[in-house]
Design an enzyme around this catalytic site. Structure first.
Site, PDB file in Angstrom:
ATOM      1  N   ASP A 189     -49.621 -32.519 -89.843  1.00 27.04           N
ATOM      2  CA  ASP A 189     -50.157 -33.325 -91.158  1.00 27.04           C
ATOM      3  C   ASP A 189     -50.639 -32.410 -92.165  1.00 27.04           C
ATOM      4  OD1 ASP A 189     -50.331 -35.911 -92.203  1.00 27.04           O
ATOM      5  OD2 ASP A 189     -51.779 -36.501 -90.900  1.00 27.04           O
ATOM      6  N   SER A 208     -62.055 -29.338 -90.532  1.00 28.25           N
ATOM      7  CA  SER A 208     -60.687 -29.043 -89.683  1.00 28.25           C
ATOM      8  C   SER A 208     -60.126 -30.406 -89.318  1.00 28.25           C
ATOM      9  CB  SER A 208     -60.999 -28.139 -88.333  1.00 28.25           C
ATOM     10  OG  SER A 208     -61.390 -29.186 -87.359  1.00 28.25           O
ATOM     11  N   LYS A 209     -58.615 -30.258 -89.004  1.00 27.28           N
ATOM     12  CA  LYS A 209     -57.700 -31.224 -88.749  1.00 27.28           C
ATOM     13  C   LYS A 209     -58.139 -32.039 -87.303  1.00 27.28           C
ATOM     14  CE  LYS A 209     -53.891 -29.651 -90.253  1.00 27.28           C
ATOM     15  NZ  LYS A 209     -52.218 -29.561 -90.236  1.00 27.28           N
ATOM     16  N   ARG A 210     -58.417 -30.908 -86.626  1.00 28.06           N
ATOM     17  CA  ARG A 210     -58.907 -31.686 -85.272  1.00 28.06           C
ATOM     18  C   ARG A 210     -60.103 -32.476 -85.279  1.00 28.06           C
ATOM     19  NH1 ARG A 210     -60.227 -26.962 -82.651  1.00 28.06           N
ATOM     20  NH2 ARG A 210     -59.486 -25.701 -84.182  1.00 28.06           N
ATOM     21  N   LYS A 211     -61.170 -31.936 -86.119  1.00 23.27           N
ATOM     22  CA  LYS A 211     -62.613 -32.636 -86.036  1.00 23.27           C
ATOM     23  C   LYS A 211     -62.809 -33.812 -86.971  1.00 23.27           C
ATOM     24  CE  LYS A 211     -64.975 -28.890 -84.009  1.00 23.27           C
ATOM     25  NZ  LYS A 211     -65.113 -27.555 -84.469  1.00 23.27           N
TER      26      LYS A 211
END
Ligand code: GLU
Length: 490
Positions: free
Chosen positions: A19, A255-258
């Site tokens: 994404d 960040s995209k993870r968090k």
């Protein structure tokens, strides 16, 4: 406004690893503002040299989200252009001669160290509290000499030979003189034959005529490597500009993870308007000369100046974005908002297929009722959906049902009688008739009188103005819903 520099060429160079990141839109916005001000081109280049992290669909998502955000590009993989191809994986032959030249000039060398050996080396360095970095085991050795030693891998990589006196400062147009840490002997060509980012970015920025390299501050430590490559290869240097990183409230990098807000598609899902997100991204790290917080992209272009970019990591404040979004929802014209609401209702499946005349008319009529109340477009199904569903499909929410008091049957009965007798179905008449029967005859406080009707007609405790909603819904549906609730409450 800064002096005119003539045609400039700027680029965003995202890696298609999923994404699209909001940081890419942030860079694109600033790049495009400068290109628009100066005249020139804005280029999208796809840096897909990291095959392990490659995700096929992310390129299309990038185009879709940048288009949605209203940030068009002049050249790119999808558009073509004079420097095509714009995907690095399609340019492998372009990089090879540069690698050969660096090897021949002694600025680069082959390295056969296996990943296992490199890991062991790093562990040993860490255990001995030494700075980590490649220990140059392969430097100066032929393949045969190196093959005698442990940790040999058949297919070599190519590394830069960073000299002891490598310049560690460079000029940044936003930050002035910048100091960066000493680089390691950076790999520039990987065992799979792909260049690393560091080599490819330099070659491509050069060949594509990029005048200003604008990127996030996380790349500051890489810039001395790029400066060396430019000078070794005898290429003219572009201008470097490092934008501040976008940060969470606790100052950590987004960040995209968090953080879901790191994904550009999140903003579409949440129902933010592109003009609000553009304004918000511009405000992160940029201030207008008059301190105004609400401004259009055209205003930004007019006053754009890199010197006004704030280098302190801006805090990504979603409340501020909500505030801006509400502002833009209130300020766009009704027909425009109605169109966007209809799109949103289609996206959420409330309206399926091509909207009917009736659906268009209902959304248009409901728009002024919600325009001052709505913060994000994703509220549309909740706020307007009840006007579009069939009476039998109306869901009465549990908390709405639970809010009903003992007088609900009486309120509903009296309302049916009053509404059936109404000569004309319009807001003022509906309100007057209901007030007369519920407040004046039954003696219920106005605050409570209309609650059961709201629950019946909208299925919710909170809704757009009730009488206007009933007018839009029509007499037949309104009465059917009131009767339906009446039969549920005994
Ligand atoms: N491919 C890099 C990224 O994903 C681009 C960095 C640059 O703009 O030089 O951020």
């Amino acid at each position: 406004m800064s002096e005119s520099l003539g045609p400039v060429r700027l680029r965003v160079a995202p890696s298609p690893t999923g994404d699209p990141h909001v940081g890419t839109a942030y860079m694109a916005l600033f790049n495009l503002a400068f290109v628009r001000q100066q005249g020139g081109q804005f280029v999208v280049r796809i840096e897909d040299t990291d095959r392990a992290r490659y995700r096929a669909d992310s390129e299309q998502q990038l185009y879709a989200t940048l288009s949605w955000l209203g940030l068009p590009w002049d050249e790119g993989p999808d558009k073509g252009g004079p420097f095509a191809p714009y995907r690095q994986s399609e340019r492998l032959d372009t990089y090879r001669p540069y690698v050969e030249q660096l090897l021949a000039d002694g600025h680069a060398y082959y390295c056969w160290c296996s990943p296992e050996r490199l890991a062991q080396m790093r562990e040993a360095q860490q255990a001995a509290k030494l700075p980590t970095g490649y220990d140059r085991l392969c430097y100066g050795k032929s393949r045969e000499e190196r093959a005698e030693l442990p940790g040999f891998s058949d297919v070599p990589v190519v590394r830069m030979l960073i000299p002891d006196d490598a310049p560690l400062t460079f000029t940044d147009l936003i930050r002035g003189e910048v100091n960066a840490p000493r680089p390691d002997d950076q790999v520039i060509l990987k065992a799979d034959g792909f260049p690393t980012y560091h080599l490819a970015v330099v070659i491509d920025d050069h060949l594509m005529g990029i005048t200003h390299v604008v990127r996030g501050e996380e790349w500051i430590s890489s810039t001395p490597k790029h400066v060396l490559l430019y000078s070794w290869l005898g290429l003219p240097m572009p201008n470097f500009l490092h934008m501040p990183l976008l940060r969470n409230a606790n100052r950590s990098k987004i960040s995209k993870r968090k953080n879901p807000a790191a994904r550009l598609t999140w903003f579409i899902e949440q129902g933010y308007l592109p003009e609000a997100l553009r304004n918000f991204l511009a405000l992160l790290g940029y201030s207008m000369p008059d301190g105004e917080e609400v401004f259009s992209f055209d205003d930004m272009v007019e006053h754009f100046d890199w010197q006004r970019v704030n280098t302190v990591g801006p805090f990504f404040d979603v409340d501020k974005l909500d505030w801006l979004n509400g502002h833009y929802i209130r300020s766009i014209d009704e027909a425009d908002l109605a169109g966007r609401l209809l799109d949103r209702l289609r996206l959420d499946g409330v309206v399926t297929g091509e909207p009917t005349e009736r659906e268009r008319a209902v959304v248009a009529a409901a728009t002024p009722l919600v325009q001052t109340r709505m913060v994000r477009l994703n509220e549309a199904p909740g706020m307007i959906g009840f006007l579009l569903v069939a009476d039998d499909d109306l869901v009465v929410e549990d908390d709405a049902l639970a809010s009903l008091k003992e007088d609900a049957p009486a309120v509903l009965d009296a309302s049916v009688t009053a509404l059936e007798a109404l000569p004309q179905w319009e807001t003022a008449g509906i309100e007057a008739a209901l007030r007369a029967v519920l407040v004046e005859q039954l003696g219920i406080k106005p605050k409570f009188a209309f609650g059961p009707l709201r629950v019946a007609v909208t299925g919710r405790r909170v809704s757009p103005p009730l009488f206007e909603s009933m007018e839009i819904l029509g007499r037949e549906s309104s009465l059917a819903r009131i009767r339906a609730l009446r039969s549920r409450v005994g």
